[in-house]
Design an enzyme around this catalytic site. Structure first.
Site, short mmCIF file in Angstrom:
data_model
loop_
_atom_site.label_atom_id
_atom_site.label_comp_id
_atom_site.label_asym_id
_atom_site.label_seq_id
_atom_site.Cartn_x
_atom_site.Cartn_y
_atom_site.Cartn_z
N ASP A 144 13.45 41.99 -47.23
CA ASP A 144 14.54 41.06 -46.91
C ASP A 144 15.11 40.40 -48.15
OD1 ASP A 144 12.19 39.60 -47.35
OD2 ASP A 144 11.99 39.03 -45.26
N ASN A 194 5.15 30.93 -37.66
CA ASN A 194 5.66 31.18 -36.30
C ASN A 194 5.52 32.65 -35.90
OD1 ASN A 194 7.61 32.43 -37.81
ND2 ASN A 194 9.34 31.22 -37.06
N HIS A 205 6.58 35.30 -37.61
CA HIS A 205 7.62 36.25 -38.03
C HIS A 205 7.09 37.28 -39.02
CE1 HIS A 205 9.24 33.49 -41.53
NE2 HIS A 205 8.36 34.34 -42.00
N GLU A 245 12.48 36.59 -36.62
CA GLU A 245 11.97 35.34 -36.06
C GLU A 245 11.62 35.55 -34.59
OE1 GLU A 245 11.28 33.15 -38.10
OE2 GLU A 245 12.87 32.68 -39.53
C1 F6R Z 1 8.95 37.77 -47.21
C2 F6R Z 1 8.90 37.83 -45.75
C3 F6R Z 1 8.27 36.78 -44.93
C4 F6R Z 1 7.00 36.18 -45.54
C5 F6R Z 1 6.46 35.05 -44.67
C6 F6R Z 1 5.25 34.40 -45.27
O1 F6R Z 1 9.59 38.90 -47.74
O2 F6R Z 1 9.41 38.77 -45.22
O3 F6R Z 1 7.99 37.30 -43.65
O4 F6R Z 1 6.05 37.21 -45.67
O5 F6R Z 1 7.46 34.08 -44.49
O6 F6R Z 1 5.61 33.72 -46.44
P1 F6R Z 1 4.52 33.11 -47.41
O7 F6R Z 1 3.77 34.24 -47.98
O8 F6R Z 1 5.31 32.36 -48.46
O9 F6R Z 1 3.66 32.21 -46.57
#
Ligand code: F6R
Length: 245
Positions: free
Chosen positions: A66, A135, A137, A142
């Site tokens: 992303d 959450n 995701h 989401e």
């Molecule tokens: C990042 C992504 C997100 C993160 C998730 C966890 O490319 O796709 O799904 O993996 O938000 O983020 P952290 O590792 O910062 O807790």
């Protein structure tokens, strides 16, 4: 789904690096799916070390999950910038084999289509690395995102905007949208490794592993994947039932 519980963050990162290193040795021209955020930073440090010790990335192709929509690649909070700083500037992946959605493309629909086309043209993703949001995701899919979704422009949940505000000077600077690979694009990967550390992820992990498979908790879809491994530290694993640990 396979669950591996590491002693700590460092061991989690090493186990993930072992999987990637073994994969690249077996298939030097393999296609890797990569994530950003805090979770994979230790993994990326490990990969840099292994490259310094001889692991060759010159034939590897990468696709990131992303990118924030509206941020240029040079913006210090963009995922382009993150990937360059933490990984690509230290490795020998050729520039033309590095793929990250272009968050500055004003034609989001065409950016999403061409990203999916590039994944297909590369032969699909062999090994996808994921983190998980509190959450549930994955990527920026989401809660409520359709399991059949491919790369698209998505609205970020409030919880995600708040969690990511730590990377921006002012809360109003945090983008509200992102271009993200969809759940279907992720599920098409031949192998998936999800990493999670810290207590804040324990609920999402327990629901993803042991709860119902539902679009309300995007990571729960991984229960349906034929080759998916979760690598967790003790804190992230602590709400799993004992038989799982
Ligand atoms: C990042 C992504 C997100 C993160 C998730 C966890 O490319 O796709 O799904 O993996 O938000 O983020 P952290 O590792 O910062 O807790």
């Amino acid at each position: 789904m396979q669950i591996k519980i590491a002693r700590d963050y460092q061991e989690m990162s090493k186990l993930a690096a072992d999987i990637i290193a073994d994969f690249i040795k077996a298939k030097p021209s393999g296609v890797l799916g990569l994530a950003t955020g805090s979770t994979p930073l230790g993994l990326y440090e490990e990969l840099v070390e292994r490259h310094q010790e001889g692991l060759d990335f010159s034939k590897v192709t990468t696709f990131n999950l992303d990118e924030y929509y509206g941020l240029h690649a040079e913006h210090p909070a963009s995922y382009h910038y993150y990937m360059h700083e933490h990984l690509f500037k230290h490795l020998n992946v050729p520039k033309e084999r590095i793929n990250i959605p272009d968050g500055a493309n004003t034609d989001a629909a065409s950016e999403c289509r061409s990203y999916e086309d590039k994944i297909t043209a590369a032969g699909g993703i062999d090994l996808q690395i994921l983190g998980i949001g509190t959450n549930g995701h994955i990527g920026f899919n989401e809660p409520g995102a359709p399991f059949g979704g491919t790369t698209s422009l998505v609205n970020l949940a409030l919880a995600t905007i708040e969690a990511n505000s730590r990377f921006f000077d002012k809360p109003e600077d945090v983008p509200r949208q992102a271009i993200s690979m969809g759940i279907k694009s992720i599920m098409n990967s031949r192998k998936i490794v999800l990493l999670a550390n810290g207590e804040s992820k324990a609920d999402a992990i327990a629901r993803a592993v042991e709860g119902p498979v539902t679009e309300g908790l995007p990571a729960s879809v991984l229960q349906l994947h034929p080759d998916c491994t979760f690598i967790l530290d003790q804190q992230a694993a602590k709400k799993l039932t004992h038989s799982r640990r």
